[in-house]
Design a protein around this motif. Sequence first.
Motif, PDB file in Angstrom:
ATOM      1  N   GLU A  67       0.807  -1.216   0.000  1.00  0.00           N
ATOM      2  CA  GLU A  67       0.000   0.000   0.000  1.00  0.00           C
ATOM      3  C   GLU A  67       0.844   1.270   0.000  1.00  0.00           C
ATOM      4  O   GLU A  67       0.311   2.382  -0.052  1.00  0.00           O
ATOM      5  N   LEU A  68       2.167   1.126   0.057  1.00  0.00           N
ATOM      6  CA  LEU A  68       3.048   2.290   0.014  1.00  0.00           C
ATOM      7  C   LEU A  68       3.042   2.915  -1.374  1.00  0.00           C
ATOM      8  O   LEU A  68       3.014   2.211  -2.384  1.00  0.00           O
ATOM      9  N   SER A  69       3.101   4.229  -1.427  1.00  0.00           N
ATOM     10  CA  SER A  69       3.303   4.894  -2.706  1.00  0.00           C
ATOM     11  C   SER A  69       4.800   4.928  -2.981  1.00  0.00           C
ATOM     12  O   SER A  69       5.595   5.219  -2.091  1.00  0.00           O
ATOM     13  N   CYS A  70       5.198   4.581  -4.186  1.00  0.00           N
ATOM     14  CA  CYS A  70       6.613   4.523  -4.578  1.00  0.00           C
ATOM     15  C   CYS A  70       7.444   3.738  -3.571  1.00  0.00           C
ATOM     16  O   CYS A  70       8.397   4.271  -2.985  1.00  0.00           O
ATOM     17  N   PRO A  71       7.116   2.461  -3.337  1.00  0.00           N
ATOM     18  CA  PRO A  71       7.824   1.700  -2.306  1.00  0.00           C
ATOM     19  C   PRO A  71       9.316   1.578  -2.549  1.00  0.00           C
ATOM     20  O   PRO A  71      10.098   1.499  -1.596  1.00  0.00           O
ATOM     21  N   GLY A  72       9.764   1.564  -3.809  1.00  0.00           N
ATOM     22  CA  GLY A  72      11.187   1.441  -4.094  1.00  0.00           C
ATOM     23  C   GLY A  72      12.003   2.626  -3.622  1.00  0.00           C
ATOM     24  O   GLY A  72      13.215   2.524  -3.427  1.00  0.00           O
ATOM     25  N   HIS A  73      11.345   3.773  -3.450  1.00  0.00           N
ATOM     26  CA  HIS A  73      12.034   4.952  -2.927  1.00  0.00           C
ATOM     27  C   HIS A  73      12.109   4.925  -1.402  1.00  0.00           C
ATOM     28  O   HIS A  73      12.943   5.627  -0.820  1.00  0.00           O
ATOM     29  N   ILE A  93      22.117  -3.512 -14.747  1.00  0.00           N
ATOM     30  CA  ILE A  93      21.127  -3.860 -13.723  1.00  0.00           C
ATOM     31  C   ILE A  93      20.765  -2.636 -12.891  1.00  0.00           C
ATOM     32  O   ILE A  93      19.583  -2.368 -12.620  1.00  0.00           O
ATOM     33  N   LEU A  94      21.756  -1.861 -12.494  1.00  0.00           N
ATOM     34  CA  LEU A  94      21.472  -0.655 -11.721  1.00  0.00           C
ATOM     35  C   LEU A  94      20.763   0.395 -12.566  1.00  0.00           C
ATOM     36  O   LEU A  94      19.878   1.112 -12.066  1.00  0.00           O
ATOM     37  N   THR A  95      21.115   0.489 -13.833  1.00  0.00           N
ATOM     38  CA  THR A  95      20.468   1.468 -14.712  1.00  0.00           C
ATOM     39  C   THR A  95      18.992   1.140 -14.892  1.00  0.00           C
ATOM     40  O   THR A  95      18.133   2.034 -14.854  1.00  0.00           O
ATOM     41  N   LEU A  96      18.673  -0.139 -15.080  1.00  0.00           N
ATOM     42  CA  LEU A  96      17.264  -0.536 -15.185  1.00  0.00           C
ATOM     43  C   LEU A  96      16.508  -0.211 -13.906  1.00  0.00           C
ATOM     44  O   LEU A  96      15.358   0.251 -13.942  1.00  0.00           O
ATOM     45  N   ALA A  98      17.283   2.177 -11.760  1.00  0.00           N
ATOM     46  CA  ALA A  98      17.148   3.632 -11.686  1.00  0.00           C
ATOM     47  C   ALA A  98      16.033   4.126 -12.601  1.00  0.00           C
ATOM     48  O   ALA A  98      15.245   5.015 -12.229  1.00  0.00           O
ATOM     49  N   MET A  99      15.938   3.559 -13.806  1.00  0.00           N
ATOM     50  CA  MET A  99      14.886   3.958 -14.742  1.00  0.00           C
ATOM     51  C   MET A  99      13.509   3.609 -14.177  1.00  0.00           C
ATOM     52  O   MET A  99      12.559   4.399 -14.291  1.00  0.00           O
ATOM     53  N   THR A 100      13.395   2.439 -13.570  1.00  0.00           N
ATOM     54  CA  THR A 100      12.118   2.024 -12.981  1.00  0.00           C
ATOM     55  C   THR A 100      11.680   2.987 -11.885  1.00  0.00           C
ATOM     56  O   THR A 100      10.484   3.296 -11.739  1.00  0.00           O
ATOM     57  N   LEU A 101      12.659   3.483 -11.118  1.00  0.00           N
ATOM     58  CA  LEU A 101      12.351   4.397 -10.011  1.00  0.00           C
ATOM     59  C   LEU A 101      12.307   5.855 -10.448  1.00  0.00           C
ATOM     60  O   LEU A 101      12.070   6.743  -9.631  1.00  0.00           O
ATOM     61  N   GLY A 102      12.571   6.120 -11.727  1.00  0.00           N
ATOM     62  CA  GLY A 102      12.557   7.489 -12.211  1.00  0.00           C
ATOM     63  C   GLY A 102      13.737   8.311 -11.732  1.00  0.00           C
ATOM     64  O   GLY A 102      13.632   9.531 -11.574  1.00  0.00           O
ATOM     65  N   LEU A 103      14.876   7.653 -11.532  1.00  0.00           N
ATOM     66  CA  LEU A 103      16.066   8.323 -11.023  1.00  0.00           C
ATOM     67  C   LEU A 103      17.008   8.674 -12.165  1.00  0.00           C
ATOM     68  O   LEU A 103      17.039   7.983 -13.186  1.00  0.00           O
TER      69      LEU A 103
END
Length: 237
Positions: A67-73, A93-96, A98-103
């Motif tokens: 239920e968290l918003s943006c749990p990866g952050h 792997i890290l770039t993917l 980062a892209m998923t998290l919008g970083l």
Amino acid sequence: MIEFSHVSKDYRGVKALDDLSFTVGTGSITGFIGPNGAGKSTAMRILVGLSRVTSGSATVLGMPYTELSCPGHRVGTLLDAGAQHPGRTGREILTLGAMTLGLPRSRVDEVLDLVGLTGREGRRTVGGYSLGMRQRLGIGHALLGEPEVLVLDEPANGLDPQGIQWMRGLLHDLSGSGCAVLLSSHLLHEVEQVADRIVVIGRGRVLIQGTVDELSRGRSLEQTFLELTADADRSAA
């Protein structure tokens, strides 16, 4: 920050977890220890929404993980360092992630530096990594979003002595900045070096919990750990 409240988990009539309750506070490191098969990984999978409880609740930052918003952050996890794609490079792997998290991609360079992987190592495929390098990459992936909570399953596995010293320093720095860390291991000595509190689990049940000083008062913590887990095994027999 993390709370397990009377969590039980049954697999076809077998209790993997039995009325598990404990908390991890802001800016603290809790060592979650027990022998292999004690239920540590099951508890962590429940916490991050990969498995459902039979009864009770597990929350992070005051609510279920799903239920968290943006749990990866907000929550960084390392549950299996070996789960990374062997054909991709560490940087990919890290770039993917980062892209998923919008970083921004600059975060990838920051993380590679943080976990001690060189530019050359980042360009190697993960299939050629040692276990220790995979652990560093997995920890880096967990840290991409600069989370408030870290959930790490056996993060010292495969690290050499220098790597273990690095990890201790990293976790102390993170907890000092307010991060809540749940760290599982079957290696009592390693947890003693880094944790503020310890939760000992056996056969899915909390056997004892408290600060390192409380649990070792008047006896060695190792003796306490061995006696408690042996008693749990005898009770289950």
